[in-house]
Scaffold this motif. Structure first.
Motif, PDB file in Angstrom:
ATOM      1  N   VAL A   1       0.485  -0.674   0.280  1.00 32.27           N
ATOM      2  CA  VAL A   1       0.239   0.122  -0.086  1.00 32.27           C
ATOM      3  C   VAL A   1       0.865   1.201  -0.275  1.00 32.27           C
ATOM      4  O   VAL A   1       1.775   1.301   0.645  1.00 32.27           O
ATOM      5  CB  VAL A   1      -0.899  -0.404   1.172  1.00 32.27           C
ATOM      6  CG1 VAL A   1      -1.847   1.114   1.199  1.00 32.27           C
ATOM      7  CG2 VAL A   1      -1.503  -1.261   0.978  1.00 32.27           C
TER       8      VAL A   1
ATOM      9  N   ASN B   1      -1.761  -0.985  -4.310  1.00 33.71           N
ATOM     10  CA  ASN B   1      -2.728   0.148  -3.989  1.00 33.71           C
ATOM     11  C   ASN B   1      -2.173   0.774  -3.351  1.00 33.71           C
ATOM     12  O   ASN B   1      -1.828   1.045  -2.007  1.00 33.71           O
ATOM     13  CB  ASN B   1      -3.116  -0.908  -1.951  1.00 33.71           C
ATOM     14  CG  ASN B   1      -4.417   0.611  -1.543  1.00 33.71           C
ATOM     15  OD1 ASN B   1      -5.196   0.174  -0.676  1.00 33.71           O
ATOM     16  ND2 ASN B   1      -4.978   0.691  -2.983  1.00 33.71           N
TER      17      ASN B   1
ATOM     18  N   HIS C   1      -3.190   5.081  -1.701  1.00 31.75           N
ATOM     19  CA  HIS C   1      -4.259   4.462  -0.574  1.00 31.75           C
ATOM     20  C   HIS C   1      -3.575   6.384   0.099  1.00 31.75           C
ATOM     21  O   HIS C   1      -2.094   6.688   0.409  1.00 31.75           O
ATOM     22  CB  HIS C   1      -4.212   4.481   0.188  1.00 31.75           C
ATOM     23  CG  HIS C   1      -5.007   4.164   1.777  1.00 31.75           C
ATOM     24  ND1 HIS C   1      -6.628   3.677   1.854  1.00 31.75           N
ATOM     25  CD2 HIS C   1      -5.086   5.022   2.779  1.00 31.75           C
ATOM     26  CE1 HIS C   1      -7.206   4.109   3.102  1.00 31.75           C
ATOM     27  NE2 HIS C   1      -6.245   4.658   3.685  1.00 31.75           N
TER      28      HIS C   1
ATOM     29  N   THR D   1      -7.702   3.864  -2.796  1.00 38.74           N
ATOM     30  CA  THR D   1      -9.010   4.012  -1.724  1.00 38.74           C
ATOM     31  C   THR D   1      -8.422   4.523  -1.712  1.00 38.74           C
ATOM     32  O   THR D   1      -7.369   6.008  -1.151  1.00 38.74           O
ATOM     33  CB  THR D   1      -8.278   2.472  -1.332  1.00 38.74           C
ATOM     34  OG1 THR D   1      -7.479   2.575  -0.542  1.00 38.74           O
ATOM     35  CG2 THR D   1      -8.867   1.237  -2.184  1.00 38.74           C
ATOM     36  N   GLY D   2      -9.224   5.308  -0.134  1.00 43.20           N
ATOM     37  CA  GLY D   2      -9.392   6.348   0.641  1.00 43.20           C
ATOM     38  C   GLY D   2      -9.881   7.186   0.856  1.00 43.20           C
ATOM     39  O   GLY D   2     -10.919   7.135  -0.234  1.00 43.20           O
TER      40      GLY D   2
END
Length: 456
Positions: free
Chosen positions: A85, A105, A107, A154-155
């Protein structure tokens, strides 16, 4: 072992199932109900993966060069780790292009803003991408993934594009139109994509904000997106894509929300779209280029979304030459005061070929719609009508379109379907589709077979 059992049980209870590989990257399987056979969608789960904070790689607020390098280096390390991440902490981080790699990922923490530079040179060298359904080499999308798998963005943070230059490129002066003509002919005569170099001083083909190109197992969740040079989210030739809990605002030229193109197994849910163009535009390439790729766009589900603005809630085409099938939109709403032409608009022309079938739209609520609930037109060319000739004529079969439990307050018409005498539109079913006030004609039809409208 007990911890693993608990994790697996949690997945089952939330209607997901998980698999654990040799690394810390897991896979989540999502089952989606639809009126057609919808395959299980597999996406990555990075919850147990190592984190790579960009400040540990030299990122300094305000320094675009250091930030861009740090993000790239962190992505490389996460990829080498076979699952990681890359964390963007709180603050506004100005950056150049971001190229994702497999098993990564990106984030964004709460309060984090990735601010993408307005300088076109920051999106070079050119990459293998597209422009309006034709493959070419152009400026890199702001976030780009090519031949990747297991990727996520994401996030609770924000992705934002600086528009200083891109908004000047919204205009389409003569040099831009000449570049369009050149690309059209290169694609029509199957010239290799490597020869379709479209970065020059005058073409000004704006890049997509996010493009997943030839990738699979993709999650885009939670972030806000503000502004975009071109299409906002573009899954292209990709498979197993989940887009959820987004807040998207982009009111520039061609600022569609999501453009799934020649992609399959796509779920879009619980998002808010506030667009300068179509909210969702399902596509499958243009003319000869798409016939070469021969990949339909299929198994697209959108549910529980809110549209604040957008030309259409659901657009299909006009780039649909690879074929479009199995699209399901349910339980969505268009807020009062939204500027919208149609709820559903299917558009094509004599050059496209392809096909459209198995389109389902259910449980939609809207206020006033400028034109109507359903529009189907087979002679939509926009600026292309007089720009270039028809090289090969192929009509588009359109059939099996189902609208159920759809309500709007005011429109010009309920349905306008303009088929072609040589190939009528057929099998269009409207069940409990209502408008409080219709200012013109309820149904405007040419060359339509087997049209039915019934109350609930």
């Amino acid at each position: 072992m007990n911890i693993l059992k608990v994790a697996l049980m949690a997945c089952v209870l939330s209607h997901f199932s998980c698999k654990v590989n040799d690394h810390n990257l897991k896979t989540t399987e999502i089952k989606v109900e639809a009126p057609f056979k919808m395959p299980t969608i597999k996406i990555p789960d990075f919850s147990n993966c190592k984190q790579f904070l960009i400040t540990d790689f030299g990122a300094v607020l305000g320094d675009k060069e250091l930030i861009s390098k740090a993000i790239a280096d962190a992505i490389t390390e996460a990829n080498k780790n076979a699952g990681g991440v890359v964390v963007i902490p709180e603050g506004e981080w100005i950056t150049k292009k971001i190229h994702l790699k497999s098993n990564v990922n990106l984030h964004l923490n709460k309060g984090a803003v990735l601010l993408f530079s307005e300088n076109p040179q920051d999106y070079l060298p050119a990459v293998h991408t597209t422009w309006e359904g034709m493959e070419c080499y152009n400026y890199s999308p702001l976030i780009y993934a090519f031949n990747c798998e297991n990727i996520a963005i994401t996030g609770p943070g924000k992705l934002k594009a600086k528009m200083d230059v891109w908004e000047k490129w919204f205009a389409r002066p003569e040099p831009h139109m000449q570049s369009l003509k050149r690309l059209y002919n290169l694609a029509a005569y199957n010239k290799p994509v490597a020869q379709r170099q479209m970065v020059n001083d005058t073409a000004h083909f704006r890049p997509q904000f996010i493009q997943f190109n030839r990738s699979k197992h993709i999650l885009l969740e939670g972030v806000s997106i503000e502004n975009s040079p071109f299409w906002t989210i573009h899954p292209y030739l990709s498979k197993d894509v989940v887009i959820r809990n987004l807040n998207v605002y982009a009111h520039g030229h061609n600022n569609d929300g999501v453009d799934p193109e020649m992609s399959e197994n796509v779920l879009i849910e619980n998002c808010v779209f506030d667009q300068g163009d179509d909210a969702i535009a399902v596509k499958s390439g243009r003319n000869q280029d798409a016939w070469r790729l021969n990949t339909p766009c299929k198994n697209i589900v959108m549910r529980h979304c809110t549209m604040k603005n957008g030309h259409q809630l659901l657009a299909i085409g006009s780039e649909l030459s690879g074929g479009i099938e199995n699209v399901f939109v349910e339980n969505c709403k268009v807020v009062d005061g939204a500027k919208m032409f149609h709820l559903v608009f299917i558009k094509t022309n004599e050059r496209r070929g392809g096909y459209v079938k198995n389109i389902y739209v259910e449980n939609i609520r809207a206020g006033a719609i400028q034109n109507g609930i359903l529009g189907i037109e087979t002679d939509v060319f926009y600026q292309w009508r007089d720009l270039v000739p028809t090289i090969e004529r192929r009509l588009t079969p359109i059939h099996d379109v189902y609208l159920k439990n759809v309500k709007a307050t005011k429109t010009e018409f309920l349905s306008r379907i303009l088929g072609q005498e040589a190939l009528p539109v057929k099998n269009i079913f409207l069940n409990n589709v209502e408008v409080d006030s219709i200012s013109q004609q309820k149904h405007i039809h040419e060359h339509v077979l087997n049209f039915s409208t019934t109350p609930n």
